[in-house]
Each structure stands twice: as C-alpha cells, then as structure tokens.
Design a protein around this motif. Structure first.
Motif, PDB file in Angstrom:
ATOM      1  N   ALA A 213       0.895  -1.114   0.090  1.00  0.00           N
ATOM      2  CA  ALA A 213      -0.029  -0.154  -0.031  1.00  0.00           C
ATOM      3  C   ALA A 213       0.723   1.416   0.192  1.00  0.00           C
ATOM      4  O   ALA A 213       0.289   2.223   0.035  1.00  0.00           O
ATOM      5  CB  ALA A 213      -0.785   0.105   1.290  1.00  0.00           C
ATOM      6  N   ASP A 214       2.089   1.160   0.295  1.00  0.00           N
ATOM      7  CA  ASP A 214       3.244   2.244   0.256  1.00  0.00           C
ATOM      8  C   ASP A 214       3.388   2.633  -1.171  1.00  0.00           C
ATOM      9  O   ASP A 214       3.632   2.049  -2.089  1.00  0.00           O
ATOM     10  CB  ASP A 214       4.453   1.804   0.925  1.00  0.00           C
ATOM     11  CG  ASP A 214       5.697   2.733   0.717  1.00  0.00           C
ATOM     12  OD1 ASP A 214       5.620   3.717  -0.073  1.00  0.00           O
ATOM     13  OD2 ASP A 214       6.259   2.542   1.820  1.00  0.00           O
ATOM     14  N   VAL A 215       2.914   3.966  -1.421  1.00  0.00           N
ATOM     15  CA  VAL A 215       2.979   4.613  -2.785  1.00  0.00           C
ATOM     16  C   VAL A 215       4.410   4.477  -3.361  1.00  0.00           C
ATOM     17  O   VAL A 215       4.478   4.249  -4.475  1.00  0.00           O
ATOM     18  CB  VAL A 215       2.324   5.975  -2.916  1.00  0.00           C
ATOM     19  CG1 VAL A 215       3.243   6.876  -2.144  1.00  0.00           C
ATOM     20  CG2 VAL A 215       2.291   6.541  -4.201  1.00  0.00           C
ATOM     21  N   LYS A 216       5.404   4.606  -2.555  1.00  0.00           N
ATOM     22  CA  LYS A 216       6.892   4.569  -3.011  1.00  0.00           C
ATOM     23  C   LYS A 216       7.139   3.256  -3.521  1.00  0.00           C
ATOM     24  O   LYS A 216       7.806   2.873  -4.508  1.00  0.00           O
ATOM     25  CB  LYS A 216       7.871   5.245  -1.916  1.00  0.00           C
ATOM     26  CG  LYS A 216       9.298   5.390  -2.543  1.00  0.00           C
ATOM     27  CD  LYS A 216      10.204   6.063  -1.460  1.00  0.00           C
ATOM     28  CE  LYS A 216      10.624   4.873  -0.680  1.00  0.00           C
ATOM     29  NZ  LYS A 216      11.672   5.391   0.050  1.00  0.00           N
ATOM     30  N   GLY A 217       6.795   2.033  -2.471  1.00  0.00           N
ATOM     31  CA  GLY A 217       6.988   0.746  -2.758  1.00  0.00           C
ATOM     32  C   GLY A 217       6.360   0.242  -4.022  1.00  0.00           C
ATOM     33  O   GLY A 217       7.101  -0.264  -4.889  1.00  0.00           O
ATOM     34  N   ALA A 218       5.298   0.774  -4.151  1.00  0.00           N
ATOM     35  CA  ALA A 218       4.389   0.444  -5.589  1.00  0.00           C
ATOM     36  C   ALA A 218       4.962   1.054  -6.709  1.00  0.00           C
ATOM     37  O   ALA A 218       5.023   0.407  -7.724  1.00  0.00           O
ATOM     38  CB  ALA A 218       2.909   0.695  -5.393  1.00  0.00           C
ATOM     39  N   PHE A 219       5.449   2.305  -6.620  1.00  0.00           N
ATOM     40  CA  PHE A 219       6.065   3.208  -7.534  1.00  0.00           C
ATOM     41  C   PHE A 219       7.512   2.329  -7.922  1.00  0.00           C
ATOM     42  O   PHE A 219       7.693   2.051  -9.046  1.00  0.00           O
ATOM     43  CB  PHE A 219       6.604   4.608  -7.343  1.00  0.00           C
ATOM     44  CG  PHE A 219       7.391   4.967  -8.420  1.00  0.00           C
ATOM     45  CD1 PHE A 219       6.584   5.607  -9.427  1.00  0.00           C
ATOM     46  CD2 PHE A 219       8.680   5.163  -8.234  1.00  0.00           C
ATOM     47  CE1 PHE A 219       7.411   6.171 -10.330  1.00  0.00           C
ATOM     48  CE2 PHE A 219       9.543   5.778  -9.418  1.00  0.00           C
ATOM     49  CZ  PHE A 219       8.965   6.107 -10.463  1.00  0.00           C
ATOM     50  N   LEU A 220       8.295   1.825  -7.032  1.00  0.00           N
ATOM     51  CA  LEU A 220       9.642   1.243  -7.235  1.00  0.00           C
ATOM     52  C   LEU A 220       9.441  -0.052  -7.816  1.00  0.00           C
ATOM     53  O   LEU A 220      10.177  -0.490  -8.965  1.00  0.00           O
ATOM     54  CB  LEU A 220      10.511   1.143  -5.985  1.00  0.00           C
ATOM     55  CG  LEU A 220      10.853   2.491  -5.206  1.00  0.00           C
ATOM     56  CD1 LEU A 220      11.698   2.190  -4.079  1.00  0.00           C
ATOM     57  CD2 LEU A 220      11.878   3.051  -6.390  1.00  0.00           C
ATOM     58  N   GLU A 221       8.279  -1.035  -7.467  1.00  0.00           N
ATOM     59  CA  GLU A 221       8.158  -2.166  -8.184  1.00  0.00           C
ATOM     60  C   GLU A 221       7.844  -1.747  -9.854  1.00  0.00           C
ATOM     61  O   GLU A 221       8.300  -2.659 -10.497  1.00  0.00           O
ATOM     62  CB  GLU A 221       6.831  -2.929  -7.566  1.00  0.00           C
ATOM     63  CG  GLU A 221       6.686  -4.038  -8.257  1.00  0.00           C
ATOM     64  CD  GLU A 221       5.357  -4.681  -7.410  1.00  0.00           C
ATOM     65  OE1 GLU A 221       4.900  -5.582  -8.034  1.00  0.00           O
ATOM     66  OE2 GLU A 221       5.270  -4.266  -6.235  1.00  0.00           O
ATOM     67  N   LYS A 222       6.820  -0.911  -9.902  1.00  0.00           N
ATOM     68  CA  LYS A 222       6.338  -0.538 -11.156  1.00  0.00           C
ATOM     69  C   LYS A 222       7.625   0.012 -12.025  1.00  0.00           C
ATOM     70  O   LYS A 222       7.683  -0.270 -13.086  1.00  0.00           O
ATOM     71  CB  LYS A 222       5.139   0.468 -11.264  1.00  0.00           C
ATOM     72  CG  LYS A 222       4.763   1.277 -12.520  1.00  0.00           C
ATOM     73  CD  LYS A 222       4.049  -0.132 -13.312  1.00  0.00           C
ATOM     74  CE  LYS A 222       3.680   0.690 -14.568  1.00  0.00           C
ATOM     75  NZ  LYS A 222       3.823  -0.103 -15.845  1.00  0.00           N
ATOM     76  N   TRP A 223       8.598   0.728 -11.473  1.00  0.00           N
ATOM     77  CA  TRP A 223       9.798   1.436 -12.031  1.00  0.00           C
ATOM     78  C   TRP A 223      10.782   0.191 -12.544  1.00  0.00           C
ATOM     79  O   TRP A 223      11.174   0.213 -13.660  1.00  0.00           O
ATOM     80  CB  TRP A 223      10.573   2.354 -11.172  1.00  0.00           C
ATOM     81  CG  TRP A 223      11.604   3.053 -11.664  1.00  0.00           C
ATOM     82  CD1 TRP A 223      13.022   2.899 -11.457  1.00  0.00           C
ATOM     83  CD2 TRP A 223      11.545   3.958 -12.453  1.00  0.00           C
ATOM     84  NE1 TRP A 223      13.645   3.756 -12.278  1.00  0.00           N
ATOM     85  CE2 TRP A 223      12.745   4.533 -12.957  1.00  0.00           C
ATOM     86  CE3 TRP A 223      10.280   4.657 -13.321  1.00  0.00           C
ATOM     87  CZ2 TRP A 223      12.905   5.828 -13.982  1.00  0.00           C
ATOM     88  CZ3 TRP A 223      10.599   5.721 -14.142  1.00  0.00           C
ATOM     89  CH2 TRP A 223      11.878   6.196 -14.320  1.00  0.00           C
ATOM     90  N   GLU A 224      10.783  -0.836 -11.948  1.00  0.00           N
ATOM     91  CA  GLU A 224      11.553  -2.003 -12.398  1.00  0.00           C
ATOM     92  C   GLU A 224      11.003  -2.563 -13.384  1.00  0.00           C
ATOM     93  O   GLU A 224      11.703  -2.904 -14.506  1.00  0.00           O
ATOM     94  CB  GLU A 224      11.834  -2.832 -11.256  1.00  0.00           C
ATOM     95  CG  GLU A 224      12.664  -4.022 -11.422  1.00  0.00           C
ATOM     96  CD  GLU A 224      14.193  -3.677 -11.482  1.00  0.00           C
ATOM     97  OE1 GLU A 224      15.186  -4.445 -12.370  1.00  0.00           O
ATOM     98  OE2 GLU A 224      14.514  -2.452 -11.109  1.00  0.00           O
ATOM     99  N   ASN A 225       9.736  -2.803 -13.398  1.00  0.00           N
ATOM    100  CA  ASN A 225       9.094  -3.530 -14.758  1.00  0.00           C
ATOM    101  C   ASN A 225       9.010  -2.487 -15.768  1.00  0.00           C
ATOM    102  O   ASN A 225       9.191  -2.984 -17.068  1.00  0.00           O
ATOM    103  CB  ASN A 225       7.538  -3.777 -14.226  1.00  0.00           C
ATOM    104  CG  ASN A 225       7.475  -4.917 -13.419  1.00  0.00           C
ATOM    105  OD1 ASN A 225       8.580  -5.829 -13.319  1.00  0.00           O
ATOM    106  ND2 ASN A 225       6.495  -5.207 -12.550  1.00  0.00           N
ATOM    107  N   SER A 226       8.987  -1.301 -15.610  1.00  0.00           N
ATOM    108  CA  SER A 226       8.905  -0.208 -16.772  1.00  0.00           C
ATOM    109  C   SER A 226      10.572  -0.309 -17.484  1.00  0.00           C
ATOM    110  O   SER A 226      10.732  -0.207 -18.546  1.00  0.00           O
ATOM    111  CB  SER A 226       8.846   1.212 -16.028  1.00  0.00           C
ATOM    112  OG  SER A 226       8.827   2.032 -17.348  1.00  0.00           O
ATOM    113  N   LYS A 227      11.555  -0.398 -16.504  1.00  0.00           N
ATOM    114  CA  LYS A 227      12.903  -0.630 -17.008  1.00  0.00           C
ATOM    115  C   LYS A 227      12.956  -1.830 -17.818  1.00  0.00           C
ATOM    116  O   LYS A 227      13.614  -1.782 -18.922  1.00  0.00           O
ATOM    117  CB  LYS A 227      13.978  -0.756 -15.621  1.00  0.00           C
ATOM    118  CG  LYS A 227      15.343  -1.023 -16.185  1.00  0.00           C
ATOM    119  CD  LYS A 227      16.177  -1.493 -15.097  1.00  0.00           C
ATOM    120  CE  LYS A 227      17.364  -2.133 -15.170  1.00  0.00           C
ATOM    121  NZ  LYS A 227      18.105  -2.676 -14.189  1.00  0.00           N
TER     122      LYS A 227
END
Length: 172
Positions: A23-37
């Motif tokens: 639920a942590d917005v930063k944690g969710a972003f970082l997970e998405k960021w890795e997939n985006s990479k």
C-alpha cells in the motif's frame, strides 16, 4: 498462550506488514519502475542497431535520441527533485553504439531507483517549484513514469514502422 495462537499472531503480523508495504506509494512505484525498466530495455533491444538513427519524420527524434531523451529526463527529475547530491544527477553522454545506449539507459533507471529508495515516504507530500507551477513530489514521481511511458509508446511506433514486432507488455 498456546503455540497455535502464537503462530496465528506471527502470521497475521507478516500479512499486515506485507500489505502495508504494497500500500506504500513509493514501494508500489519502485516495483512498477523496475518493470518499466525491463520493458524499456526490451524495446531498445528489439530495434536493430542499424535503425537506431531512424526517425519517422524530419521533425521527430531518432530512436536513439528518444532513448537518451528519456534518460536525461530521468536524471533531471530524480536528481533535481529527490536528491541534493551532484554526483547522482547523471551526465549527458551521447552513445555511439546500441550496446552503449542500452547500458546508459539501464544505468539511468538504476540511478533513479537508487535515489528514490532513499526518499522518506513523508517527503512525497512536500511541494516543490516546477516550471508548470508548484507540484508535490508525488506529482513529480508520477511525471517521471508518465514521461517514460509517453516516449516508450512512440518507440513502439518506431518498431512497427520498421516491421519489428514490439516485445510483449511488462506491467505491474
């Protein structure tokens, strides 16, 4: 307290902790960021090196210029709004080969992730001065991903125009 009760309490705490991290917005972003990479690098790999200077029209950037534009924007947004260290701001390097381009792009994704991992969650509520008006750092975080997505969509068109099948989408 019996062992079953203790086990249930421990399992409950693990579930609550895992749910809180998701639920942590930063944690969710970082997970998405890795997939985006992963997805961006797959697109960069899909284009043959001889097409890295391809551009659909005269007024558009080449494939390689698009990749370097994405990299520069990541460096600028993460370095300016989430870091105070000059060494974390990235350098504008014009690569000469596909392999070098991909390595530089991958490094930019990793640097941005490293910078963002250090940002306390509470800092995302802070307001910063931005050329489009004052924005929260959370809005800047969203812009970071939106910009990558926008230009990645253009790169998919570049692939299709050269009859190269784009890689399958990597999402959440």
């Amino acid at each position: 307290m019996n062992k079953i009760t203790q086990l249930c309490i421990i399992l409950g705490m693990i579930v609550i902790s895992a749910t809180a991290q998701q639920a942590d917005v930063k944690g969710a972003f970082l997970e998405k960021w890795e997939n985006s990479k992963i997805y961006m690098l797959a697109i960069a790999e899909a284009m043959p090196e001889e097409y890295y200077d391809f551009k659909p029209t005269e007024r558009q950037m080449t494939f390689k210029e698009q990749l370097m534009h994405i990299k520069s924007n990541m460096d600028w947004l993460s370095g300016t709004y989430f870091s105070t260290s000059e060494s974390e701001r990235g350098k504008n390097i014009l690569p000469t080969t596909k392999a070098e381009t991909i390595a530089i792009l991958s490094e930019a994704f990793n640097n941005t992730k490293s910078i963002l991992e250090k940002v306390p969650l509470k800092d995302l509520k802070e307001t910063v001065t931005f050329f489009a008006g004052d924005k929260s750092k959370l809005q800047i975080l969203n812009l970071l991903q939106d910009h990558v997505t926008h230009h990645r969509g253009q790169l998919i068109v570049y692939l299709n125009l050269n009859e190269i099948e784009p890689p399958g989408f990597v999402g959440w």
